[in-house]
Design a protein around this motif. Structure first.
Motif, PDB file in Angstrom:
ATOM      1  N   LEU A   1      -1.972   7.043 -10.060  1.00  0.00           N
ATOM      2  CA  LEU A   1      -3.461   7.069 -10.480  1.00  0.00           C
ATOM      3  C   LEU A   1      -3.766   5.780 -10.722  1.00  0.00           C
ATOM      4  O   LEU A   1      -5.115   5.570 -10.248  1.00  0.00           O
ATOM      5  CB  LEU A   1      -3.417   7.960 -11.845  1.00  0.00           C
ATOM      6  N   VAL A   2      -3.135   4.640 -11.340  1.00  0.00           N
ATOM      7  CA  VAL A   2      -3.580   3.632 -11.449  1.00  0.00           C
ATOM      8  C   VAL A   2      -4.054   2.860 -10.053  1.00  0.00           C
ATOM      9  O   VAL A   2      -5.081   2.166  -9.651  1.00  0.00           O
ATOM     10  CB  VAL A   2      -2.496   2.722 -12.132  1.00  0.00           C
ATOM     11  N   ASN A   3      -3.078   3.188  -9.064  1.00  0.00           N
ATOM     12  CA  ASN A   3      -3.283   2.617  -7.767  1.00  0.00           C
ATOM     13  C   ASN A   3      -4.431   3.429  -6.771  1.00  0.00           C
ATOM     14  O   ASN A   3      -5.202   2.595  -5.999  1.00  0.00           O
ATOM     15  CB  ASN A   3      -1.964   2.671  -6.807  1.00  0.00           C
ATOM     16  N   PHE A   4      -4.467   4.612  -6.929  1.00  0.00           N
ATOM     17  CA  PHE A   4      -5.707   5.310  -6.401  1.00  0.00           C
ATOM     18  C   PHE A   4      -7.023   4.693  -6.870  1.00  0.00           C
ATOM     19  O   PHE A   4      -7.800   4.559  -5.902  1.00  0.00           O
ATOM     20  CB  PHE A   4      -5.556   6.847  -6.811  1.00  0.00           C
ATOM     21  N   GLN A   5      -6.944   4.608  -7.999  1.00  0.00           N
ATOM     22  CA  GLN A   5      -8.334   4.245  -8.723  1.00  0.00           C
ATOM     23  C   GLN A   5      -8.750   2.643  -8.251  1.00  0.00           C
ATOM     24  O   GLN A   5      -9.773   2.283  -8.101  1.00  0.00           O
ATOM     25  CB  GLN A   5      -8.195   3.963 -10.566  1.00  0.00           C
TER      26      GLN A   5
END
Length: 243
Positions: free
Chosen positions: A218-222
């Protein structure tokens, strides 16, 4: 333990603050938009799949199976092209001399195994097969199944070529698994000049002691995608789209 919990809370608070400060380029569904779904296969999404013991909790919490079906369904209703990027291993793939840790594990547990490149003997109902509830959608004319990717990203298959040849420059990305194939597809497509959004609850990741792969992704998606949607949000965007 108390100090660890406090540190974790502060870290999460810091991440939330960082995300609030990040610009959101946004993502608009238009004629150049396609949906890409990675690995909608039994070994990831069925309770009988070989990875269910580590991904099942995340799949269930996100309603991943149901949310992926919503994407297939709205794509058919609105005639949006879906590109499915599958993961298959054949006999010759088990002779690789170079492997990462998870590649070695996937080969060991016979994940996504197929008996032959040109035949489908034993494919029906296997771990490499589509989840049953998706088959009626994947057989439709609006779905393109690419050649298989071999590690995590689409560098080893024809996804980017198929997207370009069909005239698409924008991608709504979903599928399994969040921090491996899904994230790797996001990274490569972004580097290749596509505008990419991710549907965060139409994916899931492994949960192991001390490791939550989904939260990490989720961190990298964001930070990398143009926008991060929920399934409900992107379904509404697609419904509102008029060709």
């Amino acid at each position: 333990m108390k100090k660890l919990k406090i540190t974790l809370v502060l870290t999460l608070a810091g991440i939330s603050t960082l995300f609030a400060q990040l610009p959101d380029p946004g993502f608009t569904v238009d004629e150049q938009t396609a949906i890409v779904i990675t690995d909608p296969q039994n070994d990831f999404l069925s309770p009988d799949g070989v990875t269910w013991g580590v991904v099942g909790e995340s799949v269930t919490a996100n309603n991943t199976v149901e949310n992926l079906e919503k994407l297939f369904k709205i794509a058919k209703e609105k005639n949006i092209t879906v590109f499915v990027s599958p993961h298959y291993y054949f006999k010759h793939d088990h002779n690789w001399k170079i492997e990462g840790s998870l590649e070695a594990l996937m080969h060991k547990i016979k994940m996504f195994d197929r008996t032959h490149v040109l035949h489908t003997d034993g494919f029906e109902g296997s771990g490499a097969d589509w989840l049953d509830r998706y088959k009626k959608y994947i057989s439709e004319d609006n779905v393109v199944v690419t050649s298989p990717h071999k590690v995590y990203g689409p560098e080893s298959n024809d996804l980017a070529l198929q997207l370009r040849k069909h005239g698409y420059g924008k991608v709504i990305l979903a599928g399994m698994s969040s921090n491996l194939c899904t994230e790797s597809h996001m990274r490569d497509l972004v580097e290749s000049g596509f505008q990419v959004s991710v549907v965060k609850d139409a994916t899931a990741g492994a949960i192991l002691p001390g490791l939550n792969a989904y939260e990490a992704s989720l961190v990298n998606f964001q930070m990398i995608a143009s926008h991060v949607f929920t399934t409900e949000e992107i379904v509404q965007e697609i419904k509102a789209f008029k060709k």
